[in-house]
Design an enzyme around this catalytic site. Structure first.
Site, short mmCIF file in Angstrom:
data_model
loop_
_atom_site.label_atom_id
_atom_site.label_comp_id
_atom_site.label_asym_id
_atom_site.label_seq_id
_atom_site.Cartn_x
_atom_site.Cartn_y
_atom_site.Cartn_z
N ASP A 143 11.03 -0.34 0.15
CA ASP A 143 10.72 -1.77 0.01
C ASP A 143 11.80 -2.62 -0.65
OD1 ASP A 143 10.40 -1.11 -2.75
OD2 ASP A 143 8.28 -0.66 -2.42
N HIS A 198 14.74 7.96 1.19
CA HIS A 198 14.17 7.80 2.53
C HIS A 198 14.69 6.53 3.21
CE1 HIS A 198 10.59 10.47 1.06
NE2 HIS A 198 11.70 11.15 1.28
N ASN A 212 10.87 4.98 -1.98
CA ASN A 212 10.38 3.73 -1.42
C ASN A 212 11.43 3.05 -0.53
OD1 ASN A 212 8.09 4.23 -2.94
ND2 ASN A 212 8.74 2.92 -4.62
N PRO A 221 0.82 -1.21 0.00
CA PRO A 221 0.00 0.00 0.00
C PRO A 221 0.86 1.26 0.00
CG PRO A 221 0.08 -0.95 2.20
CD PRO A 221 0.78 -1.93 1.29
N ASP A 222 0.33 2.33 -0.61
CA ASP A 222 1.02 3.61 -0.49
C ASP A 222 0.71 4.18 0.90
OD1 ASP A 222 -1.53 4.65 -0.53
OD2 ASP A 222 -1.37 5.54 -2.53
N PHE A 223 1.20 5.34 1.18
CA PHE A 223 1.06 5.87 2.54
C PHE A 223 -0.24 6.64 2.77
CE2 PHE A 223 5.53 4.94 2.35
CZ PHE A 223 5.84 4.55 3.64
N ARG A 224 -0.65 7.44 1.79
CA ARG A 224 -1.65 8.45 2.09
C ARG A 224 -3.01 8.26 1.43
NH1 ARG A 224 3.32 10.60 2.43
NH2 ARG A 224 3.74 11.96 4.20
#
Length: 397
Positions: free
Chosen positions: A129, A146, A127, A53-56
């Site tokens: 991941d 990040h 990302n 899933p994305d964050f927002r």
């Protein structure tokens, strides 16, 4: 730079570098100009089709699904101060997101294909991941702005923590602690939490977009700084292509901006089609298919067993051949020496060939010696068979 006009460029304004603001024109530009310095900038949107899933996103985003962790606020899971006091929510989340559970998308494989063709200058990603790495993009071509799960260390003393132990610890939802004597601080993946500085690699590479021949921006909202400013560093005359569900970050405001407003996987397939790379892309993506990898392992097992059996048989055959050859050599040497035996005296059999003398030959040799002794009247072999007649005096009568 960084405060670009957000108004889309008019269709009446002709592009400067491209022949048109289309994906086909981008492909034509790449091929005709032998483009070798492509900068890619990506966000969570390139991983959503992998199941991450994305964050927002309001209902499906990561933050919207963290209520079960009893956090004071969703972002606390990535807050360094909160982590120091309560690391368990983060490790609950890490258990679900840890590398190895998700397959790279075709978009990740497209970035890997750019690298294989020697065209990738750098891939900037927001990302964590590690799917770019799993798709085959080498670490030195990545700027994980990040951070990521690729490495980890103690948040107190900075001592690195072993990858295998980290994987095992996360798998059982335990909290890892520093292995250094008298430290035992909390260990955290090298993900940038709120309250931490971005990696030095980001600051060192931040100016690279200015030297790019092409910029590809995919799957990002371009709302988080300083990552969001990266597209603005691209030179005015350098084409930029946005592959995203919506227009973001002022992309589309320049004469050589091309917008593909759709999901990332569909967009990169269109670009691959225009470049004539579609088959290569799909083949490369297929190599990341877990079922294919498992199938290859299963297919390899019988071959490995047969190869091992063949090797053992070959080794045994070589041993038998060697033994037979030695026996033949011994026999030939014995026959050669026997043929040269003098008329009188013993056969001088080499020590290494002594065992090759047959019982019949030994009997024949012994009988000859007995007859010799009888003929000179000095035979004592019936009493002292181990004595030679020449070493014994005749008895007195």
């Amino acid at each position: 730079m960084g405060n670009e006009a957000s108004t889309p460029v008019s269709e009446d304004v002709p592009p400067i570098t491209l022949t048109a603001r289309t994906v086909e024109a981008v492909a034509d530009y790449i091929k005709k100009n032998n483009v070798k310095r492509i900068v890619v900038m990506t966000g969570a949107g390139i991983s959503t089709s992998a199941g991450i899933p994305d964050f927002r996103s309001p209902n499906t985003g990561l933050y919207a699904n963290l209520a079960r962790l009893n956090l004071p606020y969703a972002e606390a899971v990535f807050d360094i101060s909160y982590f120091r006091n309560n690391p368990r929510p983060f490790y609950e989340l890490a258990h679900e997101l840890y590398p190895g559970k998700y397959r790279p998308t075709v978009t990740h494989s497209f970035i890997s294909l750019l690298n294989k063709k020697g065209m990738l200058l750098k891939a900037f990603t927001q990302n964590i991941d590690c799917l770019e790495r799993e798709a085959g993009v080498p670490g030195d071509k990545l700027v994980e702005a990040h951070g990521s799960f690729a490495t980890q260390r103690c948040i107190d003393c900075g001592t690195e923590f072993p990858d295998d132990r980290m994987k095992d610890t996360v798998a059982i939802k335990e909290i890892p602690y520093c292995e250094r004597t008298r430290c035992e601080g909390l260990v955290k993946p090298d993900i940038v939490f709120f309250g931490e500085a971005l990696p030095e690699s980001f600051h060192r590479s931040r100016s690279l977009p200015a030297s790019a021949d092409l910029a590809i921006v995919m799957g990002t909202s371009l709302t988080v700084q300083p990552f969001a400013s990266l597209p603005s560093f691209v030179r005015e005359e350098t084409p930029r292509i946005l592959i995203n569900l919506e227009r973001v970050g002022g992309l589309g405001s320049r004469a050589d901006d091309v917008l593909l407003l759709e999901d990332c996987d569909s967009g990169v397939r269109k670009l691959a089609d225009a470049l004539g790379w579609r088959d290569e892309l799909e083949e490369l993506w297929e190599t990341t298919n877990p079922s294919r990898s498992e199938r290859k392992k299963q297919e390899a097992k019988p071959k490995d067993k047969q190869a091992d059996l063949d090797a053992r048989i070959e080794e045994l055959t070589r041993g038998v051949d060697k033994t037979l050859k030695l026996s033949e050599d011994h026999q030939r040497q014995f026959e050669k020496d026997f043929a040269k035996r003098p008329d009188t005296g013993k056969l001088d059999v080499p020590a290494g060939l002594a065992k090759s003398v047959t019982a019949a030959e030994h009997k024949k040799q012994s009988e000859g010696e007995v007859n010799d002794r009888k003929s000179n009247g000095s035979d004592l072999s019936h009493i002292y068979p181990h004595l030679d007649s020449k070493s014994v005096d005749k008895p007195s009568l």
